[in-house]
Structure formats: C-alpha cells, structure tokens
Design a protein around this motif. Structure first.
Motif, PDB file in Angstrom:
ATOM      1  N   LEU A  35     -11.468   2.880   1.557  1.00  0.00           N
ATOM      2  CA  LEU A  35     -11.650   4.042   0.690  1.00  0.00           C
ATOM      3  C   LEU A  35     -10.565   5.101   0.892  1.00  0.00           C
ATOM      4  O   LEU A  35     -10.456   6.048   0.126  1.00  0.00           O
ATOM      5  CB  LEU A  35     -13.019   4.692   0.958  1.00  0.00           C
ATOM      6  N   ILE A  36      -9.749   4.941   1.944  1.00  0.00           N
ATOM      7  CA  ILE A  36      -8.756   5.952   2.293  1.00  0.00           C
ATOM      8  C   ILE A  36      -7.542   5.863   1.363  1.00  0.00           C
ATOM      9  O   ILE A  36      -7.090   4.779   1.020  1.00  0.00           O
ATOM     10  CB  ILE A  36      -8.306   5.778   3.755  1.00  0.00           C
ATOM     11  N   ASP A  37      -7.000   7.022   0.959  1.00  0.00           N
ATOM     12  CA  ASP A  37      -5.807   7.061   0.113  1.00  0.00           C
ATOM     13  C   ASP A  37      -4.517   7.066   0.927  1.00  0.00           C
ATOM     14  O   ASP A  37      -3.520   6.467   0.516  1.00  0.00           O
ATOM     15  CB  ASP A  37      -5.839   8.309  -0.784  1.00  0.00           C
ATOM     16  N   VAL A  38      -4.530   7.774   2.040  1.00  0.00           N
ATOM     17  CA  VAL A  38      -3.350   7.838   2.909  1.00  0.00           C
ATOM     18  C   VAL A  38      -3.816   7.594   4.342  1.00  0.00           C
ATOM     19  O   VAL A  38      -4.483   8.440   4.933  1.00  0.00           O
ATOM     20  CB  VAL A  38      -2.639   9.202   2.803  1.00  0.00           C
ATOM     21  N   HIS A  41      -5.482  -4.471   1.283  1.00  0.00           N
ATOM     22  CA  HIS A  41      -6.228  -3.793   0.218  1.00  0.00           C
ATOM     23  C   HIS A  41      -5.562  -2.468  -0.161  1.00  0.00           C
ATOM     24  O   HIS A  41      -5.364  -2.180  -1.350  1.00  0.00           O
ATOM     25  CB  HIS A  41      -7.670  -3.528   0.667  1.00  0.00           C
ATOM     26  N   LEU A  42      -5.195  -1.674   0.826  1.00  0.00           N
ATOM     27  CA  LEU A  42      -4.597  -0.383   0.535  1.00  0.00           C
ATOM     28  C   LEU A  42      -3.235  -0.544  -0.135  1.00  0.00           C
ATOM     29  O   LEU A  42      -2.921   0.158  -1.106  1.00  0.00           O
ATOM     30  CB  LEU A  42      -4.446   0.429   1.830  1.00  0.00           C
ATOM     31  N   GLN A  43      -2.440  -1.477   0.367  1.00  0.00           N
ATOM     32  CA  GLN A  43      -1.114  -1.692  -0.204  1.00  0.00           C
ATOM     33  C   GLN A  43      -1.207  -2.142  -1.658  1.00  0.00           C
ATOM     34  O   GLN A  43      -0.507  -1.630  -2.524  1.00  0.00           O
ATOM     35  CB  GLN A  43      -0.376  -2.736   0.635  1.00  0.00           C
ATOM     36  N   GLN A  44      -2.106  -3.079  -1.919  1.00  0.00           N
ATOM     37  CA  GLN A  44      -2.249  -3.609  -3.269  1.00  0.00           C
ATOM     38  C   GLN A  44      -2.892  -2.601  -4.211  1.00  0.00           C
ATOM     39  O   GLN A  44      -2.722  -2.692  -5.430  1.00  0.00           O
ATOM     40  CB  GLN A  44      -3.076  -4.894  -3.223  1.00  0.00           C
ATOM     41  N   SER A  45      -3.612  -1.632  -3.646  1.00  0.00           N
ATOM     42  CA  SER A  45      -4.272  -0.605  -4.466  1.00  0.00           C
ATOM     43  C   SER A  45      -3.388   0.614  -4.681  1.00  0.00           C
ATOM     44  O   SER A  45      -3.837   1.609  -5.255  1.00  0.00           O
ATOM     45  CB  SER A  45      -5.585  -0.172  -3.806  1.00  0.00           C
ATOM     46  N   GLY A  46      -2.153   0.549  -4.204  1.00  0.00           N
ATOM     47  CA  GLY A  46      -1.250   1.676  -4.383  1.00  0.00           C
ATOM     48  C   GLY A  46      -1.537   2.834  -3.450  1.00  0.00           C
ATOM     49  O   GLY A  46      -1.143   3.971  -3.730  1.00  0.00           O
ATOM     50  N   LYS A  47      -2.228   2.571  -2.341  1.00  0.00           N
ATOM     51  CA  LYS A  47      -2.481   3.606  -1.344  1.00  0.00           C
ATOM     52  C   LYS A  47      -1.349   3.611  -0.326  1.00  0.00           C
ATOM     53  O   LYS A  47      -0.598   2.657  -0.202  1.00  0.00           O
ATOM     54  CB  LYS A  47      -3.823   3.347  -0.647  1.00  0.00           C
ATOM     55  N   GLN A  48      -1.219   4.688   0.426  1.00  0.00           N
ATOM     56  CA  GLN A  48      -0.084   4.852   1.333  1.00  0.00           C
ATOM     57  C   GLN A  48      -0.468   4.563   2.773  1.00  0.00           C
ATOM     58  O   GLN A  48      -1.514   5.015   3.257  1.00  0.00           O
ATOM     59  CB  GLN A  48       0.455   6.284   1.242  1.00  0.00           C
TER      60      GLN A  48
END
Length: 477
Positions: free
Chosen positions: A235-238, A263-270
């Motif tokens: 759920l984290i953005d950065v 998951h974060l990388q593929q979701s455009g999160k940093q």
C-alpha cells in the motif's frame, strides 16, 4: 416495519439499476453484500476487494449517498467492509471504512496485522478515504536544506531530489545509495521522504531499516500473517529501506521483500534503498534481488573533502545556534576526516566542555576535549605528507614532482612543496632536495626564493600558497 440491512440495500438496488447501465450494475453492485444496519442510519456493506471499493468511491459515491439518504433520511451514512486475504486458515480478513461522503470524519483502516509497538507497523488512517496516512517514521529535521552538497555526494543528492519531486515517475527507480558508515546515507533517505511529504501530501511514505523489516516479517510469520504483512507494504507509495545489506541474514525476508519490490515497481511506486556496498559487491542476497537493485540508479556517497567537512561542521553549528572561531572549525574539519558522524560528536563534546568549564571554545580547548577522538599531540609534519598535500591540491601525480620537467604546473608545485618543507620541517636543505629526485640544496634555496617573489606579485599564487600553508599548520597541530 423495522428496516434491515437487506431490505434497505434491496430498495437502493431498485433505484440504482434504473440509473446505471445493466452491465455496470451486474459488475459493481450485485456482488455487494449488506452486512448490518446500525441505529437505523448507518448501512455497512461488504465489497470483495480494495480495488472494488476504490472504483465505487471514484465513480458511484454520490449515487450511493443520495440513494441511501432516500431510504434512511439526511443522517444516513455508508460504511464499507473490504475483504482481504489474511493468509491464515480462515482464508479472509476484513477492514471497515467510512464512505468519503462523510466529510470531516477520521476513517481507520484496521488491517488484520496484530500491530503493536514491537512490530513497528501502525494503523493506517484515511481522512476522506483517498489519502492513506501512516506514521512515516521520518526524522523531520533531516532535510535537503540541511544536507550539504559536495563532490562526495552530488550525484546521490541530486538524484534524491529528482525522486522526491517525481516519485515513481523518474528513471531512478529504485534509487540505490551506497557508501561507508556515517557519510549521510540515512540523512539523505529521510530528506527524500520529508520532501515527498511536503510536495505530495497524499503519498504514503514509509522509512524502515532492513533490521526492523526483518523483525516485522518474523513476527507476522510466527502468527501466520505473512500475506497481511506483504499487503501492508504494497500500500506504500514511497518505500525507503535503510541498510539492505542486512537482508543477507534472512532468506525468507528476502522472498517477502522481493514480492513487495515487484508490486511497488510495477505499480509505479518509488523505492529508495541504502547499503554500505554497491549492488555488485553485496554478498548473501538473492541474484533476483541484486538484479532489481541495478534497474534504476546506483549512486555512491564518499568521504567528504576538507572544504565540504568545513561546510558540514558549520551547518551543524547553525542547527545548534552556535558560533566558534574559524580556526577551531578548520582544526576539527581537518582532523576528523573519516565520516560526518564524527563531526557531530565533536560539536557536542566542544559544546559540553565549554558549558561545564565556562570558557570560550578555542584551539586549546578543542585539542583538550577531542584528544580521545583525534590525535592532538603536537607533531612535526613530514616531507612526504607535504608532498601528498600539494599533489592532491594541484592534482599533480607524485612521480611528476621527481621528474626533470619544465611544465609550469609541475615546477610550481615542486617549488611550493620545497618551500613548505623548509618552513615546517627541521630537515636540512640537502635532505629536502633528496626527496625530490636527488636535487641539491641550491635548487631548494632557489625554489624557496621563487615562491616568496611570486607571492609578492601574483595574488592567485599567494592565495594557493596560503591555503596550503594552513593545511600544513593544521596537520602539525
């Protein structure tokens, strides 16, 4: 007739199906299950996923609110129960949220994580609904404004600024910052997080050390809650992870982090990571993780040079609202040349001793209180040490000083080195000449006189000599 959750929701569906397209109705409204009617004014409905809930809030929240108020009056409120995979034998957990139509109310999303102070995770709060707020674990005082830029860290700092301005929407994902202990990696990590919070207040930012991440994972693993743990981090953005080299101790934690990273990388999160080594030099980490660490930018932080250490020490003085003589600042910066953390320790020691002894900070006090940190005994600087300083200052290779060359930059560097060697050492002119390829004492005398003459006529040359003189003085203290 007493109303029930089922009857109220059925009446709402009768209205809604006449307003939305049939396919949309079947997709987004038929799967909803009425759960409970509270105080004849609050309807709790269950939706199958977080994505489902977000879609309703984005496209149908006004319709839901108006329809519900027709059934229950102006005080009507809508709450969601969202099913989440809990990863244990019960199969599903759940979390409750208020509708975003209920302005001004804090909505608490309670993940089935058994969150406690030891785990380091915190409940997520949704004011409004769209904005996820967590305790970011950031040190508010570590900002870009207080991070002194120099040649030692310029690439890392500027890449960090870019990441903070456009998290997830840049070429540096992940940003991998590496360098020795006490050089400012953690400060930069916090600075990135604080800048993101300032520029993008709706972003969920989290700083966590790898050791805390491992402890959290082990805690949730013992309680059969691994999926909940992963869901939380997704759920984290950065996400800011400090000291990833310690993942080498925990193979299973690496598996969890791999899932989160993907998951974060593929979701455009940093993602921003720090380590004491570059990705290619890390041992004990899975190849698939190391490969992903190299996807973005790897930027190193090196030991700051003398001038940058002065700036850092002066910045720390400003942070404390202190002033002290420039000669003390230069003395400390010259002698503490290993890492930035030592400068902070020296400042605290000086401040404490000055306050306790009720005396101003000067060179003598600095020598006294820092004797346990640095070598402060008076010592004679050597010819070799002076040669090294001059070579570094003018960027001239050491072997060039010994050659018979007439290149101006080499000749001047050699003459200045001889001049400083005569001034600051007890060596004879003959001994000094021998350190420069066996030159005789007359060459040393000529070099020293040339330096004195040029200092009288060339201001830039004089400035260079004075700066080098100061460096040698500091080395001899």
């Amino acid at each position: 007739m007493n109303k029930t959750a089922e009857s109220v929701w059925a009446s709402c569906l009768d209205i809604i199906k006449d307003i939305v397209e049939w396919q949309h109705f079947k997709t987004w409204f038929e799967p909803i299950v009425p759960v409970e009617l509270k105080d004849n004014s609050v309807l709790l409905i269950q939706v199958p996923s977080n994505f489902f809930y977000e879609y309703l809030e984005e496209h149908y929240v006004s319709l839901l609110a108006k329809t519900l108020k027709r059934q229950l009056g102006r005080q009507a409120r809508l709450e969601y129960r969202i099913l989440v995979d809990s990863g244990n034998t019960s199969g599903k957990g759940s979390m409750n949220l208020l509708s975003s139509e209920e302005k001004g109310q804090a909505n608490t999303l309670v993940l089935p994580l058994n969150i406690n102070s030891n785990s380091g995770l915190h409940p997520i709060v949704f004011p409004g609904i769209k904005r996820m707020q967590i305790d970011s674990q950031l040190n508010d005082t570590d900002t870009f404004e207080k991070f002194v830029e120099g040649d030692c860290n310029r690439v890392a700092r500027r890449a960090g600024k870019t990441v903070a301005e456009k998290p997830g929407n840049n070429s540096f994902n992940p940003l991998f910052i590496y360098g020795g202990s006490g050089l400012g990696k953690t400060h930069l990590l916090h600075a990135i997080g604080n800048e993101v919070k300032k520029l993008h207040p709706n972003k969920a930012v989290l700083y966590v050390s790898s050791e805390k991440f491992i402890n959290q994972f082990q805690h949730h693993s013992r309680n059969n809650q691994i999926n909940d743990f992963i869901n939380f981090y997704q759920l984290i953005d950065v996400l800011l992870i400090d000291d990833v080299q310690f993942f080498n101790r925990a193979e299973k934690s690496q598996d969890a982090f791999f899932a989160i990273f993907n998951h974060l990388q593929q979701s455009g999160k940093q993602l921003v990571l720090t380590s004491d080594k570059s990705p290619r030099d890390l041992d004990g980490l899975q190849d698939r993780l190391l490969s992903r660490f190299r996807w973005g930018l790897s930027a190193d932080i090196q030991v700051p040079d003398y001038e940058t250490r002065i700036e850092i020490f002066e910045q720390k003085m400003r942070d404390e609202g202190l002033e002290m003589p420039k000669e003390v600042v230069k003395y400390v910066a010259y002698n503490l040349n290993t890492n930035v953390r030592e400068l902070r320790g020296a400042l605290i020691s000086l401040l404490a001793q000055s306050s306790l002894n009720r005396r101003d900070i000067d060179i003598e006090l600095a020598k006294k209180v820092l004797r346990n940190i640095i070598k402060t005994n008076n010592k004679e600087v050597t010819i070799d040490a002076i040669q090294k300083m001059v070579c570094e200052y003018f960027d001239v290779p050491y072997n060039r000083l010994l050659e018979k060359t007439r290149k101006r930059e080499v000749v001047q560097a050699r003459q200045i080195t001889m001049y400083l060697s005569k001034t600051f050492t007890k060596n004879s002119l003959k001994t000094i000449g021998e350190h420069f390829g066996g030159r005789d004492h007359t060459t040393v005398i000529h070099s020293c006189q040339t330096v004195k003459d040029l200092m009288d006529t060339d201001s830039i040359f004089k400035e260079n000599v004075m700066e080098l003189t100061q460096k040698v003085q500091l080395a001899s203290m």
